[in-house]
Enzyme design. Structure first.
Site, mmCIF file in Angstrom:
data_model
loop_
_atom_site.group_PDB
_atom_site.id
_atom_site.type_symbol
_atom_site.label_atom_id
_atom_site.label_comp_id
_atom_site.label_asym_id
_atom_site.label_seq_id
_atom_site.Cartn_x
_atom_site.Cartn_y
_atom_site.Cartn_z
ATOM 1 N N ARG A 109 9.051 4.397 5.883
ATOM 2 C CA ARG A 109 7.948 4.679 6.823
ATOM 3 C C ARG A 109 8.609 5.018 8.145
ATOM 4 O O ARG A 109 9.231 4.156 8.761
ATOM 5 C CB ARG A 109 7.024 3.469 6.960
ATOM 6 C CG ARG A 109 5.802 3.750 7.839
ATOM 7 C CD ARG A 109 4.894 2.527 7.956
ATOM 8 N NE ARG A 109 3.639 2.843 8.622
ATOM 9 C CZ ARG A 109 3.449 2.839 9.942
ATOM 10 N NH1 ARG A 109 4.449 2.552 10.763
ATOM 11 N NH2 ARG A 109 2.272 3.144 10.444
ATOM 12 N N SER B 94 -7.743 5.283 8.280
ATOM 13 C CA SER B 94 -8.281 4.825 9.569
ATOM 14 C C SER B 94 -7.214 5.079 10.624
ATOM 15 O O SER B 94 -7.476 5.641 11.682
ATOM 16 C CB SER B 94 -8.594 3.327 9.517
ATOM 17 O OG SER B 94 -9.213 2.978 8.317
ATOM 18 N N SER C 171 -0.045 6.766 8.699
ATOM 19 C CA SER C 171 1.341 6.407 8.386
ATOM 20 C C SER C 171 2.103 7.647 7.977
ATOM 21 O O SER C 171 1.567 8.495 7.253
ATOM 22 C CB SER C 171 1.388 5.411 7.218
ATOM 23 O OG SER C 171 1.074 4.117 7.654
ATOM 24 N N GLU D 12 0.813 -1.229 0.000
ATOM 25 C CA GLU D 12 0.000 0.000 0.000
ATOM 26 C C GLU D 12 0.848 1.282 0.000
ATOM 27 O O GLU D 12 0.461 2.281 -0.611
ATOM 28 C CB GLU D 12 -0.982 0.021 1.171
ATOM 29 C CG GLU D 12 -0.367 0.010 2.545
ATOM 30 C CD GLU D 12 -1.418 0.222 3.656
ATOM 31 O OE1 GLU D 12 -2.099 1.260 3.637
ATOM 32 O OE2 GLU D 12 -1.544 -0.657 4.528
#
Ligand SMILES: Nc1ncnc2c1ncn2[C@@H]1O[C@H](COP(=O)(O)OP(=O)(O)OP(=O)(O)O)[C@@H](O)[C@H]1O
Ligand SMILES: CC(C)(CO)[C@@H](O)C(=O)NCCC(=O)O
Length: 368
Positions: A203, A188, A191, A136
């Site tokens: 990340r 939701s 990141s 993703e």
């Protein structure tokens, strides 16, 4: 002359998130007479169904205002369409795909997001489709890059004077030379990524206090039902009735450490008082919930940016949909707490970058 596509139509990218599933569909608009004659009925049905409607079933929506026309992909010209529906309806979507005979097309189904893993077995079991899964965050970065470069109207923008209602302006930002930048993806959960070049990113952090937290708390505390309702309610509220400010504690500014009286000292801090609880409105609570979540995200983003030595921070994700309140709060907080050193940027296609990146991966992949 158009080159023949290496990947058979239909071209989809799908991002199945924790709350919303996003679909990017490429509609070819350079179909030759010969292609028209040989186009199988199923393909035509899917094309007509998706482009001829703006709503699908009870909960699917095409964001028409985001459509990108005159796009050139793999030698083909067409339009990109952006569609979303709640992930809770994923099984109904699989049934719809079955009803439209989608599995009869010899095509790859590409998906990203947690749901690509979660629903993999359902696709196999119910419609005998093998999902090709893509990461993703890889897809997110690829999608941001593609859409920013290919949107003919400006994709990237910022707010000038975000804290002054009369003087606040939304202005385009030239994002052609963006590196390094940070991405804060508010879905939701949240990141945070540091992006150094087109294919080099990390990340660096995340927080579970995200868009899902806002909606979850807001529905619990106010009884509202939908995200749109929660945002509308928040727009009518005053968070000062819920939060305790520096002034509420000091009677004014806390000068030694430059904390003005109007700064929130304690989110929801007034709610320890029975009297305050009884006088507060649902709208005030919705606004305080929104501001609490937003400020926390902005605060973590600012610390990450300072740590990384990065000045530009791009905020994306569907939490920002129809939510200028949060965007202006983020813009102000980033500017204020960094004394003008950090810039908050926003992108028009908010929550669709993962799905766009996924479509690009499909086209890179080619036939199995
Ligand atoms: N119509 C909507 N229904 C539900 N939530 C919405 C809606 N519109 C905006 N939102 C907000 O967007 C958030 C979801 O954003 P997004 O689609 O970017 O994330 P996701 O992919 O579902 O989540 P994650 O990436 O964490 O798996 C919700 O938590 C909510 O705050
Ligand atoms: C789990 C994901 C990556 C799913 O998109 C997202 O919801 C997220 O980054 N949540 C925050 C997790 C954390 O605390 O870092």
């Amino acid at each position: 002359m158009q080159s023949s596509p290496t990947e058979p139509f239909p071209w989809f990218g799908m991002d199945i998130g924790g709350t919303l599933a996003k679909l990017v569909y490429f509609e070819p608009l350079d179909i030759s007479t010969e292609e028209k004659e040989t186009e199988v009925d199923t393909l035509k049905t899917i094309r007509k169904y998706l482009t001829g409607n703006v709503a699908y079933g009870k909960t699917g929506i095409r964001d028409v205002h985001l459509e990108m026309t005159n796009q050139r992909l793999m030698g083909r010209t067409g339009s990109l369409h952006f569609i979303r529906f709640p992930t809770s309806e994923m099984m109904a979507f699989i049934e719809l795909a079955k009803a439209k005979n989608f599995p009869s097309l010899a095509s790859n189904i590409c998906a990203t997001g947690g749901g690509a893993y979660k629903f993999e077995q359902d696709f196999k079991l119910h419609v005998n489709l093998d999902l090709k899964k893509f990461d993703e965050l890889d897809c997110l970065i690829k999608g941001i890059h593609y859409i920013d470069r290919n949107n003919i109207s400006s994709e990237c923008y910022y707010f000038k004077n975000p804290n002054e209602p009369e003087a606040c302006e939304k202005l385009p930002f030239d994002f052609r030379d963006p590196y390094p930048y940070m991405v804060v993806n508010i879905g939701s959960g949240v990141s945070m990524l540091a992006v150094y070049s087109q294919d080099n990113y990390q990340r660096i952090s995340g927080t579970s206090l995200g868009g899902g937290t806002f909606l979850g708390l807001c529905t619990l505390l106010t009884g509202c039902d939908t995200f749109e309702e929660a945002i509308e309610l928040a727009s009518q509220g005053d968070s000062k009735n819920v939060d305790k400010s520096v002034k509420d504690i000091y009677g004014g500014d806390y000068n030694k450490f430059d904390l003005p009286g109007k700064v929130v000292a304690s989110s929801f801090g007034h709610m320890i008082s029975k009297e305050k609880r009884e006088s507060v409105s649902k709208a005030d609570i919705a606004k305080a919930t929104l501001v609490t979540i937003t400020n926390n995200i902005a605060s973590i983003a600012r610390m990450c940016a300072v740590n990384q030595g990065i000045e530009r921070v791009v905020f994306v994700g569907n939490f920002l949909r129809v939510n200028t309140i949060s965007m202006k709060h983020i813009a102000h907080a980033m500017d204020y707490w960094s004394t003008g050193n950090l810039k908050a940027l926003f992108l028009e296609h908010e929550g669709y970058f993962g799905a766009m990146g996924c479509l690009l991966e499909l086209l890179k992949t080619g036939p199995p």
